[in-house]
Design an enzyme around this catalytic site. Structure first.
Site, PDB file in Angstrom:
ATOM      1  N   HIS A 429       0.823  -1.216   0.000  1.00 38.75           N
ATOM      2  CA  HIS A 429       0.000   0.000   0.000  1.00 38.75           C
ATOM      3  C   HIS A 429       0.854   1.262   0.000  1.00 38.75           C
ATOM      4  O   HIS A 429       0.611   2.197  -0.758  1.00 38.75           O
ATOM      5  CB  HIS A 429      -0.945   0.003   1.209  1.00 38.75           C
ATOM      6  CG  HIS A 429      -1.710   1.277   1.342  1.00 38.75           C
ATOM      7  ND1 HIS A 429      -1.278   2.326   2.133  1.00 38.75           N
ATOM      8  CD2 HIS A 429      -2.830   1.717   0.721  1.00 38.75           C
ATOM      9  CE1 HIS A 429      -2.119   3.328   2.018  1.00 38.75           C
ATOM     10  NE2 HIS A 429      -3.076   2.988   1.181  1.00 38.75           N
ATOM     11  N   CYS A 759      35.501   2.026 -24.452  1.00 37.12           N
ATOM     12  CA  CYS A 759      34.661   1.915 -23.254  1.00 37.12           C
ATOM     13  C   CYS A 759      35.408   2.372 -22.006  1.00 37.12           C
ATOM     14  O   CYS A 759      34.924   2.217 -20.891  1.00 37.12           O
ATOM     15  CB  CYS A 759      34.180   0.473 -23.073  1.00 37.12           C
ATOM     16  SG  CYS A 759      35.512  -0.729 -22.888  1.00 37.12           S
TER      17      CYS A 759
END
Length: 806
Positions: A429, A759
């Site tokens: 919730h 990279c």
């Protein structure tokens, strides 16, 4: 349509005004999807017409107006008093005899279908609920395991009364609904015996990031209320929709929850004031906590349901419509059932063209951690609430800290700066409401109410992946907003370096051409934590290590399966974010000292004076000291590509010193099922040793492409240990010698018609290096995530100056 009773086979989604959102959706699925294999338990609706009939028959409208016309919903005490009065009026109203007989006659028909032992669920269905603007999640009551006529009629009236719970009244006020025009329908449906099975919720997207290519499933033993309310930490699973649709059946990612409680039916209903409980919580066994509560086969069935439900609702709406669903597994017949579906109301409304990234500008002491909800950051003073009666003391801008939250708490949740709970998963919730309100929340923080102190300034960060952090003090942070629709395409592929699967989904919307470097060692270090050889040969370790290994591998068939599944799911999660674009995965590149720090590593690693240029990378893979470990890495990558469907994964070999060594590695990979060219498999090599550049023509004969590792190439070109602070002043990727090596590498790859990329850190740190690479005509530049958005426009400008276009 204006009847008191309507069965599911007569109901469609267009009937919300008569049967409410929940009922309309159940009918829609029952009518349209059961023939496609989606199981939906049968039932009927006691309609909004019946609700109005009861209020008319008892003359209640005027009495309700007297309570609600001048209600101030922000006055908590008044809200509680007026709500209780309204509920009492409705609950004690008389059901007209003709309506009572109709309900009982249709209940008898349902028993004819399922047998006399049938129990039913009686569920509220509001006529304004589950709209695209508001979820109405948990606003009204549900009653389970109803077994006779008396219980059925009583629970029906309790459902009607729940139209006036404090939370429901405030929610109507917040969303502009008229108190008197939101009617209550009730669902009466076959009870799925998940009390002896399992249940949970699922979404057809990732709830935190809005990534739409996955189904996200939460699961726990017993009835589903524990998952919804957040009283337990559930198991969670992701399934990748594009590869599932291609026929691959594999869990993308999973997490074992503690599942401390299981909700089952009580022997006798417990009545207290206006509440009645037909259920109770019992503790789960140690064995239940150690294993996943549903099988991989169950996960695949649920993913199939979710995709079919989303497709159906999307076709009906004319646009893609992510869905929020509830499911239950019947422990008696073993089948999985859909028991609710509604539009997802938060991420599906976000603008797809504007990317918001939250960044902490500083860090403090970590007070507690839990599961992150959303990707935002909030700060304020801690306010612990132990009981709903204390809500009127809460002030706007405070951080709400509680054991759990329930729908009654929503009036204070909406004014909090952030929410922290001891219990709950990412679909509890507190999580659902936090998302709807746009608040950061950390759920399942275990001891938050003990560790955090009232009045203390804290910062709640959900911007660092799946783990949410509560920091001491009010920390500075920034929000970076980017209009993705305004970013043009580049000819030079802009890719991303990414090693952490936990943050992958949050970066999926970045405008990149793929992943240029996924670091396998990050996943091994963070998600596996064990040396591969220790998993292969636990007998070579000590008792303490073996005990730790047993605990880590709980929930898996054996230690090797643990490694293969954890690694493959980590890599696949990263690959999923750019699918079908390429994802370059580097095989492990730990140094011996780093391997030794893993659990069990000290029993298998040599002691080296300079591990940076020692037993690392390609040298290990075919070596007797590590080949069995490399075999596990290969098994994981074979699973990623062949069983999970991520053919976009390209494998890359690090620190390959000589051509002969490269060939030996390729042969070893083939030995373990990764044959170059088979199923489109490409194998790249890191270009990070001067010999890779000098012998690039020869390396091009055995590898499909090169990715320049500027960190190691700088180290070995300049002879500077990049781990040494003493000589750090001499380490510079912009040195003319290093740039010349990069130029030779790019030209060599072009000469041999091989892919060239970079990279390393250099283009992320230095814009001038990125500019140099574009001028060289490199195929791709892979950047750190935080550099992508700042570097992209510069590459566009440079390409325009050079007369290039995508």
């Amino acid at each position: 349509m204006s009847k008191n009773i309507i069965w599911f086979n007569e109901i469609g989604i267009e009937d919300v005004s008569e049967v409410g959102g929940k009922n309309a959706s159940l009918g829609e699925m029952y009518r349209n999807l059961t023939q496609e294999g989606v199981r939906v338990p049968n039932g009927f609706s006691v309609t909004a017409t019946a609700y109005k009939y009861i209020l008319d028959h008892n003359g209640l409208w005027e009495k309700l107006h007297a309570q609600l016309d001048d209600l101030d919903p922000d006055n908590v005490q008044q809200l509680q008093e007026r709500g209780a009065a309204c509920r009492d009026l409705v609950y004690h109203a008389k059901i007209p005899e003709d309506l009572k007989n109709e309900i009982l006659q249709n209940y008898a028909k349902l028993k004819e279908e399922y047998g006399e032992s049938l129990s039913v669920a009686v569920r509220s269905s509001a006529t304004a609920e589950d709209s695209p603007e508001a979820s109405f999640a948990g606003q009204n009551e549900t009653y389970l395991h109803i077994q006779n006529e008396e219980e059925l009629l009583d629970s029906y009236m309790r459902c009607l009364a729940s139209n006036f719970t404090d939370r429901s009244l405030h929610y109507k006020y917040d969303n502009g609904f008229d108190y008197y025009k939101v009617y209550l329908s009730a669902v009466v449906m076959k009870m799925v015996r998940s009390d002896i099975g399992a249940s949970g919720v699922m979404f057809s997207l990732d709830t935190e990031t809005g990534f739409r290519d996955v189904v996200f499933i939460n699961a726990a033993y017993g009835l589903g209320e524990n998952v919804v309310l957040g009283t337990i930490d559930p198991d969670s699973f992701y399934v990748h929709k594009p590869t599932f649709n291609k026929g691959y059946r594999a869990v993308l990612k999973r997490r074992l929850g503690s599942k401390a409680l299981k909700m089952v039916f009580a022997e006798e209903a417990h009545v207290s004031n206006m509440a009645v409980e037909y259920t109770k919580n019992i503790e789960t066994t140690v064995q239940e906590r150690k294993r996943f509560c549903i099988t991989d086969e169950d996960v695949m069935v649920l993913a199939d349901y979710a995709i079919k439900v989303e497709n159906h609702y999307s076709q009906k709406a004319g646009f893609r419509k992510p869905m929020d669903m509830e499911w239950a597994k019947d422990g008696s017949d073993g089948h999985l059932y859909m028991v609710q579906a509604r539009p997802e109301t938060v991420e599906s409304r976000q603008s797809g063209s504007v990317l918001k990234l939250y960044h902490l500008k500083e860090h403090g002491d970590i007070l507690t951690t839990g599961r992150a909800v959303g990707t935002k950051i909030g700060a304020g003073k801690v306010h612990i609430i132990n009981d709903a009666k204390e809500m009127d003391q809460f002030k706007a801008g405070e951080v709400l800290v509680a054991d759990i939250t329930t729908p009654d708490w929503e009036p204070v949740m909406k004014i909090a700066s952030a929410i922290v709970t001891n219990k709950g998963g990412r679909t509890c919730h507190a999580a659902i409401v936090s998302r709807e309100l746009g608040l950061p929340a950390v759920v399942g923080a275990v001891s938050a109410t003990d560790v955090l102190k009232n009045g203390k300034e804290v910062t709640v960060s959900c911007a660092e992946g799946e783990t949410g952090y509560v920091y001491d003090g009010k920390l500075a942070f920034e929000i970076q907003e980017t209009d993705l629709s305004a970013l043009p395409k580049t000819k030079t592929e802009v890719m991303m370096n990414l090693g952490d699967p936990d943050i992958a989904f949050s970066l999926a919307s970045l405008p990149v051409d793929g992943i240029g470097l996924a670091r396998m060692e990050f996943i091994i270090n963070n998600d596996i934590k064990v040396h591969p050889m220790a998993l292969k040969h636990p007998e070579k370790t000590d008792d303490a290590t073996r005990k730790a290994l047993e605990q880590l591998t709980d929930g898996y068939d054996d230690p090797e399966t643990f490694f293969v599944k954890r690694l493959s799911e980590g890599v696949a999660t990263i690959a999923a974010t750019v699918y079908p674009k390429p994802c370059v995965v580097r095989m492990s590149d730990f140094k011996s000292n780093e391997y030794a720090s893993l659990l069990g590593g000290k029993f298998f690693e040599p002691s080296e004076d300079n591990p940076m240029i020692g037993f690392r990378g390609a040298a290990r893979y075919a070596h007797p000291a590590y080949e069995e470990g490399f075999a596990l890495e290969c098994a994981a990558m074979k699973r990623v590509r062949d069983e999970m469907g991520f053919e976009n994964v390209i494998l890359m070999i690090p620190f390959c010193r000589r051509v002969e060594e490269g060939q030996r590695v390729i042969d070893t990979m083939a030995k373990y099922g990764l044959k170059q060219g088979e199923n489109g498999l490409k194998i790249y090599v890191m270009c990070e040793i001067p010999n890779n550049v000098i012998s690039i023509d020869e390396f091009s004969q055995i590898f499909d492409g090169f990715s320049i590792g500027s960190n190691d190439l700088t180290q070995l070109t300049l002879g500077v240990d990049r781990d040494s602070e003493v000589v750090a002043f001499d380490y510079d990727e912009r040195d003319p010698g290093v740039l010349k090596m990069i130029e030779m590498a790019v030209q060599g790859a072009q000469r041999n018609k091989r892919h060239s990329g970079i990279c390393g850190q250099a283009p992320s740190d230095y814009p001038e290096v990125a500019e140099y690479l574009v001028k060289l005509g490199i195929d791709s530049i892979s950047l750190n995530p935080d550099s992508v958005l700042s570097t992209l426009p510069k590459i566009v400008d440079l390409e325009q100056k050079l007369g290039r276009s995508a």
